[in-house]
Write a protein that holds these residues in place. Sequence first.
Motif, short mmCIF file in Angstrom:
data_model
loop_
_atom_site.label_atom_id
_atom_site.label_comp_id
_atom_site.label_asym_id
_atom_site.label_seq_id
_atom_site.Cartn_x
_atom_site.Cartn_y
_atom_site.Cartn_z
N GLY A 123 2.82 -12.79 -5.90
CA GLY A 123 3.78 -12.34 -4.88
C GLY A 123 4.19 -10.89 -5.09
N GLU A 124 4.46 -10.53 -6.34
CA GLU A 124 4.83 -9.15 -6.65
C GLU A 124 3.67 -8.20 -6.36
OE1 GLU A 124 6.18 -9.17 -10.70
OE2 GLU A 124 7.98 -10.34 -10.22
N ARG A 125 2.45 -8.62 -6.70
CA ARG A 125 1.28 -7.78 -6.43
C ARG A 125 1.11 -7.56 -4.93
NH1 ARG A 125 -3.79 -10.77 -7.11
NH2 ARG A 125 -3.38 -11.13 -4.93
N GLU A 126 1.29 -8.63 -4.15
CA GLU A 126 1.16 -8.51 -2.69
C GLU A 126 2.23 -7.59 -2.13
OE1 GLU A 126 1.18 -12.56 -1.37
OE2 GLU A 126 -0.83 -12.94 -2.15
N ALA A 127 3.45 -7.67 -2.67
CA ALA A 127 4.53 -6.79 -2.22
C ALA A 127 4.21 -5.34 -2.56
CB ALA A 127 5.85 -7.20 -2.84
N MET A 128 3.66 -5.11 -3.75
CA MET A 128 3.29 -3.76 -4.15
C MET A 128 2.17 -3.23 -3.27
SD MET A 128 3.56 -4.04 -8.30
CE MET A 128 2.82 -2.45 -8.57
N ALA A 129 1.21 -4.07 -2.93
CA ALA A 129 0.12 -3.65 -2.05
C ALA A 129 0.66 -3.28 -0.67
CB ALA A 129 -0.94 -4.76 -1.95
N ASP A 165 3.74 -2.23 -0.04
CA ASP A 165 4.46 -0.97 -0.22
C ASP A 165 3.49 0.20 -0.28
OD1 ASP A 165 6.88 -2.26 -0.24
OD2 ASP A 165 7.12 -2.21 -2.43
N ARG A 166 2.40 0.01 -0.99
CA ARG A 166 1.41 1.09 -1.11
C ARG A 166 0.81 1.42 0.25
NH1 ARG A 166 -3.55 1.45 -5.41
NH2 ARG A 166 -4.46 3.33 -4.55
N GLU A 167 0.52 0.40 1.03
CA GLU A 167 -0.04 0.62 2.36
C GLU A 167 0.96 1.38 3.23
OE1 GLU A 167 -2.74 0.79 5.34
OE2 GLU A 167 -3.08 0.10 3.29
N LEU A 168 2.23 1.00 3.15
CA LEU A 168 3.27 1.69 3.92
C LEU A 168 3.38 3.15 3.48
CD1 LEU A 168 5.55 1.49 5.99
CD2 LEU A 168 7.07 0.80 4.12
N LEU A 169 3.34 3.39 2.17
CA LEU A 169 3.40 4.77 1.67
C LEU A 169 2.19 5.58 2.12
CD1 LEU A 169 4.79 4.22 -1.92
CD2 LEU A 169 5.97 5.25 0.02
N ASN A 170 1.01 4.96 2.12
CA ASN A 170 -0.19 5.66 2.60
C ASN A 170 -0.05 6.06 4.07
OD1 ASN A 170 -1.63 5.68 0.20
ND2 ASN A 170 -2.62 3.73 0.60
N ILE A 171 0.53 5.17 4.86
CA ILE A 171 0.74 5.47 6.29
C ILE A 171 1.72 6.64 6.42
CG2 ILE A 171 1.79 4.57 8.41
CD1 ILE A 171 0.57 1.82 7.61
N LYS A 172 2.80 6.61 5.63
CA LYS A 172 3.78 7.70 5.69
C LYS A 172 3.15 9.02 5.25
CE LYS A 172 7.99 5.00 5.13
NZ LYS A 172 9.21 4.80 4.33
#
Length: 106
Positions: free
Chosen positions: A45-51, A53-60
């Motif tokens: 679950g934590e890994r999926e949340a981090m992934a 977050d990473r995708e959101l940061l990449n979009i930003k």
Amino acid sequence: MLTELEQLAAKIGRVLHHADTLAAENQRLRDEIARLEGEAAQLRGEREAMAADRELLNIKIEEAQLRIQSILDKLPTASDTRQLDLLGEEAAAQDAEPHKAPGEHA
């Protein structure tokens, strides 16, 4: 015959004790497996949340890069003759004259 029965009873007692020990160890291992499965699920679950977050940061980051590129595209280039004279002609003329101290005459 009585001695053989006593020996057999002792052996059965040891086997039952060993079976009880194995059953307790088996239960301990099952509990440990359940604990580890819970931890693994939490980590997934934590890994999926981090992934996410990473995708959101990449979009930003991509959006910021586009905004920066848009700003850079609007800036005049060195060869652009349409640049604004930000200082104005008067400031350029003043810079060309030698500086005089107050009260000094030409």
